[in-house]
Structure formats: C-alpha cells, structure tokens
Write an enzyme that holds these catalytic residues in place. Structure first.
Site, PDB file in Angstrom:
ATOM      1  N   GLY A 150       0.800  -1.167   0.144  1.00 40.48           N
ATOM      2  CA  GLY A 150       0.174  -0.005  -0.043  1.00 40.48           C
ATOM      3  C   GLY A 150       0.908   1.353  -0.077  1.00 40.48           C
ATOM      4  N   ALA A 156      -5.776  10.663   7.626  1.00 39.69           N
ATOM      5  CA  ALA A 156      -4.552  10.474   7.133  1.00 39.69           C
ATOM      6  C   ALA A 156      -3.221  10.891   8.384  1.00 39.69           C
ATOM      7  CB  ALA A 156      -4.424  11.694   6.035  1.00 39.69           C
ATOM      8  N   GLU A 187     -18.103  18.302   2.131  1.00 36.18           N
ATOM      9  CA  GLU A 187     -17.362  18.989   0.993  1.00 36.18           C
ATOM     10  C   GLU A 187     -17.866  18.749  -0.314  1.00 36.18           C
ATOM     11  OE1 GLU A 187     -13.169  18.961   3.426  1.00 36.18           O
ATOM     12  OE2 GLU A 187     -13.687  17.085   1.995  1.00 36.18           O
TER      13      GLU A 187
END
Lengths: 450, 450
Positions: free
Chosen positions: B12, B317, B172
């Site tokens: 990944g 993140a 968003e």
C-alpha cells in the site's frame, strides 16, 4: 434568442466549428453547435498528454465555457447520426431532429487502418482525450511490467515501442516517448537502464515529415537518431498483433504500437448520401458548400478542396479555422442579400513540428528554421494559439517545470489494473486469479460506463 | 541493494505505507513497496477532482517519483492476493511470492454499503482517481442531459443530486457540487437557471460532522443551508436505484447519488486468516503488530486500535502517517536489539472540513474556528501537506483562479458518450440507434481496457 431568425447548425466543436461559431458572433442568427463531446480539444498538443507532459484539462475546455460570452449560440452535447437534407434537419441519436437554415459540418477525422481494422486493437491512434490517456497508460504499464520481468526476450519486447507513421504526430511521439522513458527510469526503476529503451519509428515513404522541405526532413531524421530513436524509412507495415509489428521483411517484438499513419473523414459523405473521396472526404464547391445543397457547408478534415496551386488544402488546424471563418462570411453575405459567390482561398502559414527538447523544425515557406530557435518559436506559437488564459499559464508552467527538472507531471496510470493483467504473456495467470482482486477497481470501471 | 539485509515489504502506497517507507530511509533494510496503482493519492482533495476544481495529476504522483531519492526502496506495481504468514511471503496475483522479514499492511479502506452491494452501481463512492473522474463525468452529464430535457419531471430528476453521508466528504461534496452547478450554468446553459439545481445531503445521525463539536456541526448545517443545500438529518437510506433514493418515508427522484456514508477495510483480515471487526479491520497489538505475528504490522484504515481515552484511533491521514512512522521505529529498534515493547500513541492534531467558498470548520481541541479564517487555514494546511513542490504551485494557482473567476478548470467529460446513452429514460432509443455512432469512441474505450 428571437424566434424566426436564420438558424445555423454547426456539427463539431473542433477548430473549424468553433471558428465558424465565433465568426458569427455579431450576426443576426441563432446558432446551435452540436458535439458528442463536451470539450474542445487542442489536438496539436494531444501527444503531450499521451506522453505524460500535460494533463487533459490543460488542452481541453468545455465548449460551453469557450462560447460563454456569445449570446447567439446554444451548445448541445449530442451524437449526430444523419442529415435530412430535404427537410433541412440534423438527426440526433435520441431520435430528435435539429432543423437548420444553414448547416456547417465540421466533424473531423478519425484513425484509418488502410483496410486493416483489426490492427486498431493493437495500435491505438491519437484523436481524443481518451485515446491519449489510454496510450499514456499503455506506455507507463509497459515500463512497470518490464521492471518486474526477468525473462530477457519478454523484457526486451516490453521495452520496445513502435510508432507507425513519420508525419508530425509520429515524429513528436517518438521524441517524447524516448524522453519520457529516460526521465522516468532515471533513479525510479531499479532494473531498467535508460539505454535499454527502444523506440522505433516506421515510415512508408522515403523521408520523415513528407510535407516539409527535404532539408528539414533530413535534419529531423538526424535529430531523432541522435536522441536514440531507430527510424525505418520506406517500410510498409504488413501486420500488427498483440506481440509485435511486421514490416518489409522484418519483425519487431513489442506490445506497444502507436498508430500515427492515417486518418479518414468522419461519415459526413454517408449522411449526405454522396460519394466521398478515397479518404471519405466530401469534395466541396469553391465556397465550401456541397454541390446541389448551397446551404450545407463542409469544412476541416472532412472537406476535400484544391488550392490554386493544384495541391489539396492540408488537414491542419489553420485550414479548418480559415474555412470556419469563410463559411461564416458566406452566411453573413447571403443574409445581407449578396449572391455573388465567394471562393475560399487557403493561406498557408507554415509547418511546425517539434522533435525533442531544444529541437524542432519550422517551414514558413519564405524561411526555414531548425534546432533550438525553432523549438522556442514552436512553444511560444502553441501557447499563443491556446484558447484560454488559464491554460496558457498552466502549460507555460508545466513546460518550464519539465525543462528545468526533466520530470513530467502527469505520469498517472488510470482506468487500469496492475501490469500482469495487461501484458499478453501473463494472460493465463490473470484468469486464474481474476476472482481475488484486492479492491473494487472493477466496479469503479464499470461505473464509469453506466 | 546488499544481499542478506532485513527485508521489509510494505503493501500500500497511501499515507501510512509511504510514511513507513520514508521513515526507514536511513535504516539498514531492503524495502519493497507494493501497490496495485502506480500513484500515491492525496485523498483529502479527491472530492475536488470529482467536482472539476482540480486535475487528477494535481493530487496524485507516481510512487516511484515520490521515493526517487531513497535508495533502499524498490517499488512494485502489483496486486497482492494473500499472505503466507508461515513462510513469510506475500502472494501476488501473477503467482509470484515476495518474501519478507517484516511486513507492513497498509491497504486502506473501500466503500461499504451496509450489506447493500447492489447500491454501488447507482451510488458510487470516492476512493480512487477513477472514482473521481467517473463522478465528475456523471455530474457534468446530468447537466448536459438536463439542458436538453423538456419533460418537467425528468428535468427535475436530472437537476437533483443526492449525497449519502454527512461526514467531511459528504459535506465537502455537497458544497462543491452546488458551487460547480451554479458556476457552470451561469451563462453556459440556456435552459437551466442556477436556482433549479437541488443538492440533498442525507445523514443518518442527528447532526453533520459527528466527530466535530456540536457547535461546529450547527454552523456547518447553517452554512450548507445558506448555500442552498437541503440537509436531511436522522434519515436512514432504505433503497437506491437508477431513478432515485428512498429514505425514511421519503423518495427523491434523481440519477446522481454519491455515496459518502461508509467504508470497510480491505481484506487484510482474510489474508491473515483472522477475524476482523465489523468494519473488517484487524485488531492490532499496542505496537501495531498482529497477535501471534510479531513481524506483521497493520496500519491506517485497516487497523483497529483504541486510544488511551478509550476512543478508537480515527481513520484519517494523520493517524495513518503516525502509525507508519511508529512501525518504522519498532523495526529499527528490533534491528538494534531492543526488545522492550513500544506502544503506539495517537496524537490528534485536529479536524478540518471545508463547506464552500470562504466557509470551513476547524476543531483543534484547544480552539475551534469557523468561517473565512478557517477556510484560509484549511487551504494553506492542505497545500502544506501536499507531497511535491510542483503540485503546491499548481494547486495554489488552480484555487486562486477559481477564487477570482469562479471557473473550474477541469470540467471534462471523459470515457463517455453523449448524455442520451447514460440517462435511463432514453435507454430504448439508445439501443435503437446504437449501431450508427459517428466515430470511434467505442473502440477508444475498449482499448483503454485492453
């Protein structure tokens, strides 16, 4: 828009169609511009999308956006399937009809494989944004697969790239691919040495850039060879399949073949029920109208017309633009009651082609240029001809970045899977494990086609 | 790379995997980073690609390029299909094996439809570049189809956009879609008035941004409603099909539904033969290793771990990055002979979400911000966190351009055909004329899937 005004329907939002629409800006007409795509594409730079230097959005703009300040245009994203010349209406795929008083057909050209349509699956051409991202993907995947391949012959085939056709597109692709490969491999691939990349450009004629002067063709040949491109002249391709390309008595093992050899006009002749020339183009009258249909005009790559010097008008952007403006003028004059015919006269500005970093050729007729100066002029001319200020800024920056760092900003593999699913040698293995994919790329892909 | 060094395999190339690789830069190890895609994706800005503000290449970079200055990493574009923990090897789709001494699994999450996989075809989620360009295409095609549609109910459905899920992505997307629609329609569509666009945001909980403080949720609700978004709180979706979405006792007719409600971990638990939690995540030990497999680490969205305060580490993140760096530290310490366990401690920097132009919310814990100042901080923080200088420049310019002109630069419909082929109402007509397409888009599309 007022009712009862003269209705102009333009089919195609390329250089010709857009020029016609813009030149009718202040005319007392209602314009409908129909394109099956939502964007105008700056095709001269499409090869830079295919070779990861530019992003699609840097060379394509929504047609609605380009024409947003023009009140007498309506833009329709739709697929035209025919023309009813008797009833003066364009037929759309959804079954509806678009009536016109004047019709401008500017649908351009597509790849042609000289009767070998089976080659298309192995040798994609470069006409649309999707073509360019598909070729970009294929180029980048070949490098990824080569990085993993240990069998020498397979590896060699993966690192070989063939381009068919030595016109401007073929020459530009060849130079750009070798630069993409070298810049990408430097420090980023561990098993690929830059010298292992082979780019082979195959041309049927006896020189590259057949439309340019011999001296510039010779310079181009030398420059490409200096870059490391192998150029095969006077070679007709006799076969293309998943494993390579055959030409003359030679065979080149490769999985990446790009078609830059031939185009044919879109099926306007069939729509009009007339016979096209051998490239499918419609022979037009001196004023660009169709014989027997004075209110139907055909322009750009789909029109066949001869210059005063006996040569055909070339299929280039400036010719399409000039024809679009000419048709607008003919329509304006007719509306003003002027009936004297107005023949089209093509003004040839010159030919330009870029070869690689700091090398290009320009033939203005009265002067020819080559090398670094030509390369700068080529770049500045292309930025000047771009449609929007925004992209002028972005492309200037993109090019500046590549010039200074050598790194291309758009090396994305999209709409794809890892290399083992794309390279023919591994097909059996793919199928064996096709049910054990890690995540939902398949569904993402099928969604993109709903 | 030297033989016999400690081999670290990272699966990944997202935030977690990349952070682990970078934190091992000076370690005496051989790293192999495997990803099925060739690029690292800056997912927090993916919704801006879906809404045509940014281009894919502005938020995605080849992993090879990101790691080009790190000599002890080899990047492999390949699809992992399993782990052989006994023999310490990762299994690839092509049948080959990648042996490891330490393994880091950082494969992230994908959309989850709460047992309703049949919804995926009608309500795409947003995880990959291809997802984003597919959603962009769907949004823009709906506007194109609406421009032509004259039947009022069908038109209304085409101009209605539903978003499921009121977390940051849903908020968003809702704000961005209404801004995209209004900016695009102004002067560019003739039959669509900006006020005709409906954006409906459906959330199962009783407030938006459930992870933020109540006060910021309330502000977000008010801001979205001021923008014109209809927000439905406390509504569970009971059905999604080609014609609309059902929730509570309501039914909304629409052809554009975007899924921002749930994710599930990629199948790492299955690879390891252990049971995941209900979202499919692997419960990890305090040092992020897997119970019984001290040399296998699971990080990011695929790991389940509790903070000291009893709350789970969120799937964001910064958490993935911190975990990547933590695992690198654990590996370094073990190589240095230190065996004392090193538990992971999550440091929460704060939550950010943008709502629309000049409106955002930030919850730093010790302070909360909302409105224009929060919006500027949001923008600057995101530019700061981008990976490459080139994209910092380009995104800054793209945003500045949108801020000043209101025009989004990437409104391209790619991989598609004109709207009549995509909108369910016209399906019958499509099939009737499916054989009379103007040019070779079909073949371009099939090529892109070779």
């Amino acid at each position: 828009m007022a009712q009862g005004r003269h209705r102009v329907v333009i089919v195609g939002g390329g250089f010709g169609g857009l020029a016609a629409a813009k030149a009718l800006k202040s005319a007392d007409v209602d314009i409908t511009l129909i394109d099956r795509s939502n964007h105008h594409l700056f095709q001269p730079l499409l090869y830079q999308v295919a070779t990861a230097a530019l992003s699609p959005s840097e060379i394509a703009w929504p047609i609605r956006h380009v024409l947003r300040r023009q009140d007498n245009v309506r833009v329709l994203m739709a697929e035209v399937v025919g023309v009813d010349a008797e009833q003066s209406a364009v037929l759309l795929q959804d079954g509806s009809r678009q009536p016109y008083d004047s019709l401008v057909l500017a649908t351009g050209a597509q790849h042609a494989y000289f009767g070998h349509d089976e080659w298309e699956a192995f040798a994609p051409g470069l006409k649309t944004v999707d073509d360019a991202t598909a070729i970009r993907r294929q180029l980048l995947l070949a490098l990824e697969a080569a990085e993993r391949e240990t069998e020498p012959e397979r590896r060699k085939a993966l690192l070989t790239f063939a381009i068919i056709g030595g016109g401007p597109t073929g020459v530009e692709m060849a130079g750009a691919i070798i630069e993409l490969g070298r810049a990408s491999t430097r420090g980023q691939f561990h098993t690929i040495a830059p010298g292992q990349l082979r780019v082979v450009l195959i041309e049927g004629g006896d020189r590259l850039l057949g439309n340019f002067r011999k001296e510039l063709s010779d310079y181009t040949l030398k420059s490409l060879r200096d870059l490391g491109v192998e150029v095969e002249l006077g070679q007709m391709v006799s076969g293309i399949d998943a494993d390579g390309v055959s030409f003359g008595d030679k065979r080149l093992e490769t999985h990446t073949v790009i078609w830059a050899a031939g185009v044919a006009a879109s099926p306007v002749a069939r729509w009009l029920g007339i016979e096209g020339d051998k490239a499918g183009r419609v022979r037009v009258e001196p004023d660009l109208s169709v014989a027997g249909h004075p209110n139907i005009f055909v322009i750009g790559d789909v029109a066949s017309i001869t210059q005063d010097n006996g040569k055909p008008v070339p299929g280039v952007a400036p010719a399409a633009k000039q024809q679009g403006r000419h048709v607008a003028q003919v329509i304006r004059r007719r509306l003003a009651g002027e009936t004297a015919p107005l023949p089209f006269r093509y003004h040839h500005d010159g030919d330009l082609a870029t070869i690689g970093k700091s090398a290009a050729v320009i033939d203005f007729g009265w002067i020819t240029l080559k090398g670094r100066l030509a390369w700068w002029i080529w770049g500045i001319a292309h930025i000047y001809f771009l449609v929007e200020t925004r992209t002028r800024i972005f492309i200037t920056l993109s090019w500046l970045w590549i010039y200074l760092t050598g790194q291309r900003g758009a090396r994305l593999i999209t709409h794809g899977r890892p290399p083992e699913r794309h390279m023919p040698e591994r097909k059996g293995q793919d199928q064996r494990s096709a049910t054990t994919t890690v995540t939902g790329l398949d569904s993402a892909r099928s969604r993109s086609q709903i």
